[in-house]
Design a protein around this motif. Structure first.
Motif, PDB file in Angstrom:
ATOM      1  N   ALA A 117     -37.360 -13.140  43.635  1.00 56.61           N
ATOM      2  CA  ALA A 117     -36.528 -13.731  42.584  1.00 56.61           C
ATOM      3  C   ALA A 117     -36.863 -15.214  42.533  1.00 56.61           C
ATOM      4  O   ALA A 117     -36.367 -16.003  43.339  1.00 56.61           O
ATOM      5  N   LEU A 118     -37.716 -15.603  41.606  1.00 58.32           N
ATOM      6  CA  LEU A 118     -38.351 -16.915  41.644  1.00 58.32           C
ATOM      7  C   LEU A 118     -37.599 -17.938  40.805  1.00 58.32           C
ATOM      8  O   LEU A 118     -37.597 -17.886  39.580  1.00 58.32           O
ATOM      9  N   ALA A 119     -36.937 -18.871  41.494  1.00 54.35           N
ATOM     10  CA  ALA A 119     -36.325 -20.020  40.835  1.00 54.35           C
ATOM     11  C   ALA A 119     -37.169 -21.276  41.030  1.00 54.35           C
ATOM     12  O   ALA A 119     -36.893 -22.298  40.415  1.00 54.35           O
ATOM     13  N   ASN A 120     -38.173 -21.201  41.899  1.00 52.88           N
ATOM     14  CA  ASN A 120     -39.044 -22.337  42.181  1.00 52.88           C
ATOM     15  C   ASN A 120     -40.259 -22.275  41.260  1.00 52.88           C
ATOM     16  O   ASN A 120     -41.297 -21.711  41.603  1.00 52.88           O
ATOM     17  N   LYS A 121     -40.117 -22.831  40.060  1.00 54.89           N
ATOM     18  CA  LYS A 121     -41.187 -22.752  39.073  1.00 54.89           C
ATOM     19  C   LYS A 121     -42.448 -23.451  39.546  1.00 54.89           C
ATOM     20  O   LYS A 121     -43.565 -23.108  39.145  1.00 54.89           O
ATOM     21  N   GLU A 217     -42.144 -25.269  32.451  1.00 51.78           N
ATOM     22  CA  GLU A 217     -41.821 -23.896  32.069  1.00 51.78           C
ATOM     23  C   GLU A 217     -42.887 -23.293  31.160  1.00 51.78           C
ATOM     24  O   GLU A 217     -43.085 -22.076  31.160  1.00 51.78           O
ATOM     25  N   VAL A 218     -43.565 -24.121  30.372  1.00 51.30           N
ATOM     26  CA  VAL A 218     -44.683 -23.621  29.565  1.00 51.30           C
ATOM     27  C   VAL A 218     -45.778 -23.080  30.478  1.00 51.30           C
ATOM     28  O   VAL A 218     -46.308 -21.980  30.269  1.00 51.30           O
ATOM     29  N   ILE A 219     -46.113 -23.846  31.519  1.00 52.57           N
ATOM     30  CA  ILE A 219     -47.134 -23.392  32.474  1.00 52.57           C
ATOM     31  C   ILE A 219     -46.657 -22.136  33.184  1.00 52.57           C
ATOM     32  O   ILE A 219     -47.420 -21.170  33.362  1.00 52.57           O
ATOM     33  N   GLU A 220     -45.398 -22.126  33.601  1.00 54.32           N
ATOM     34  CA  GLU A 220     -44.837 -20.959  34.283  1.00 54.32           C
ATOM     35  C   GLU A 220     -44.924 -19.721  33.394  1.00 54.32           C
ATOM     36  O   GLU A 220     -45.289 -18.630  33.860  1.00 54.32           O
ATOM     37  N   ALA A 221     -44.602 -19.865  32.110  1.00 56.05           N
ATOM     38  CA  ALA A 221     -44.642 -18.730  31.191  1.00 56.05           C
ATOM     39  C   ALA A 221     -46.059 -18.178  31.048  1.00 56.05           C
ATOM     40  O   ALA A 221     -46.260 -16.954  30.980  1.00 56.05           O
ATOM     41  N   CYS A 222     -47.040 -19.069  31.008  1.00 55.47           N
ATOM     42  CA  CYS A 222     -48.429 -18.612  30.901  1.00 55.47           C
ATOM     43  C   CYS A 222     -48.796 -17.715  32.076  1.00 55.47           C
ATOM     44  O   CYS A 222     -49.472 -16.681  31.910  1.00 55.47           O
ATOM     45  N   HIS A 223     -48.362 -18.089  33.278  1.00 56.32           N
ATOM     46  CA  HIS A 223     -48.655 -17.284  34.464  1.00 56.32           C
ATOM     47  C   HIS A 223     -47.839 -16.002  34.495  1.00 56.32           C
ATOM     48  O   HIS A 223     -48.371 -14.922  34.773  1.00 56.32           O
ATOM     49  N   LEU A 224     -46.555 -16.113  34.235  1.00 61.46           N
ATOM     50  CA  LEU A 224     -45.682 -14.945  34.359  1.00 61.46           C
ATOM     51  C   LEU A 224     -46.056 -13.833  33.388  1.00 61.46           C
ATOM     52  O   LEU A 224     -46.025 -12.644  33.744  1.00 61.46           O
TER      53      LEU A 224
END
Length: 384
Positions: A117-121, A217-224
């Motif tokens: 459960a990843l809260a650490n972006k 969060e943009v970078i995080e979304a690309c990975h997720l």
């Protein structure tokens, strides 16, 4: 089956809210481990309330002040975080350690086969490719806790990813929405910490004020979600009711709506793949505010454009962006750096350091340290 839950970063904003959610889930979830950076007193109280098998305090000097219940093992240091993950054999690991410091424990959690459960972006911003590979190797599951990415994951559930036209991340706009750059020259720390919608820790609250939080969060979304930066769009939504949206190629848009409360994405991750009842009354749609959307002001808040640039570059760009941001935000919070200089120094770091593709962990950590040293050397020297 009772789920064994490990909470990393239990004394922070997300961590304390996670324990609040878990307090109502005693029949289905059990806290087996807790970890914090330096808050020995609060960690001790949490340990007595939850009776975990082990706890870890990263600050070794503060660890001696821990007061733990009988049978609870005491670990300390950064290595203790990794040992805690291995020792407690969790079914769910809530990764809520703030900043790049959370990467080693996130990687350890990804190797367990647990639900992460990843809260650490920042773990994905620095090393999304490594975290995803570890999850794939172990057979684990990566479930985002950021409200925006949780929203997108819920909107995509059961959908054909090939039918996605774009992902739309919503941003509150922070405390300075509508201000000009001239009006931001003299803003204070206290003003920047007054977020209009969310209760968060100081670092993420400042990131929201600069829009760096959305950049990360943009970078995080690309990975997720395995999409290029061009498919991730940002809109400002001051009411923070629509947490994000997915637009499909046929023109349909699916959105996830709820009041601004981190307990919902936390509860979703803890119960995944099932939903856990909240006990809250139904939403009264007749009392919701009018929902509005607007384009972000990238000229006044250049951190968003810097994040989009880093997402397009890939490789080490996320590491460079995050390291420079962590140092500059710390300097702003301590009164050493003007608000607008955060973006200036982050942009200089992206210009200075090359973005090597597909970096390994040692390269990521070395670059992180080098960027921090460089940015620290560029900070105004404290007056005597």
């Amino acid at each position: 089956m009772v789920k064994r839950v490990l909470v990393l970063g239990s004394t922070g904003s997300v961590g304390t809210q996670t324990l609040d959610v878990l307090s109502a889930l005693a029949t289905s979830h059990r806290v087996v481990g807790l970890a914090a950076r330096r808050s020995a007193d609060l960690l001790s109280r949490q340990a007595h309330a939850t009776r975990p098998e082990a706890v870890c305090l990263v600050d070794e000097a503060a660890a001696s002040a821990l007061d733990l219940p009988d049978g609870c093992a005491r670990l300390h240091g950064a290595d203790g975080l990794v040992e805690l993950v291995e020792r407690t054999r969790p079914d769910v690991v809530v990764c809520a350690v703030t900043g790049a410091a959370g990467l080693p424990s996130t990687l350890a959690a990804a190797e367990t086969g647990a639900v992460v459960a990843l809260a650490n972006k920042e773990s994905l911003v620095l090393a999304g490719h490594l975290v995803k590979r570890a999850v794939q190797r172990s057979g684990g599951t990566l479930v985002p806790v950021d409200s925006e990415h949780s929203a997108i994951a819920q909107c995509l559930a059961g959908e054909d990813r090939g039918g996605v036209r774009r992902l739309v991340l919503t941003a509150s706009g922070g405390p300075f929405r509508g201000r000009t750059r001239a009006e931001l020259r003299e803003v204070t720390v206290a003003q920047a910490l007054r977020h209009p919608s969310w209760e968060m820790g100081p670092r993420i609250t400042i990131d929201s004020a600069t829009l760096m939080n959305k950049a990360l969060e943009v970078i995080e979304a690309c990975h997720l979600f395995d999409v290029p930066q061009e498919l991730v769009h940002v809109v400002v939504h001051p009411q923070s009711i629509v947490h994000s949206m997915v637009e499909f190629v046929d023109g349909a848009v699916i959105a996830q709506l709820s009041p601004p409360d981190m307990r919902l994405p936390i509860r979703y991750a803890l119960g995944y793949p099932s939903r856990v009842p909240s006990g809250q009354p139904p939403v009264d749609f007749t009392r919701l505010p009018t929902l509005t959307f607007e384009q972000p002001d990238r000229e006044t808040f250049p951190c968003l454009a810097l994040g989009e640039r880093a997402a397009r570059a890939g490789g080490l760009a996320g590491t460079i962006l995050n390291a420079a941001n962590e140092i500059t935000v710390e300097a702003f919070l301590s009164g050493r750096l003007p608000f607008l200089e955060i973006a200036t120094l982050v942009g200089e770091a992206l210009d200075r350091f090359p973005s090597t593709p597909d970096p390994d962990l040692p390269t990521i950590l070395e670059t992180d340290a080098a960027v921090r040293r460089h940015v620290a050397s560029r900070l105004p020297q404290p007056t005597r």
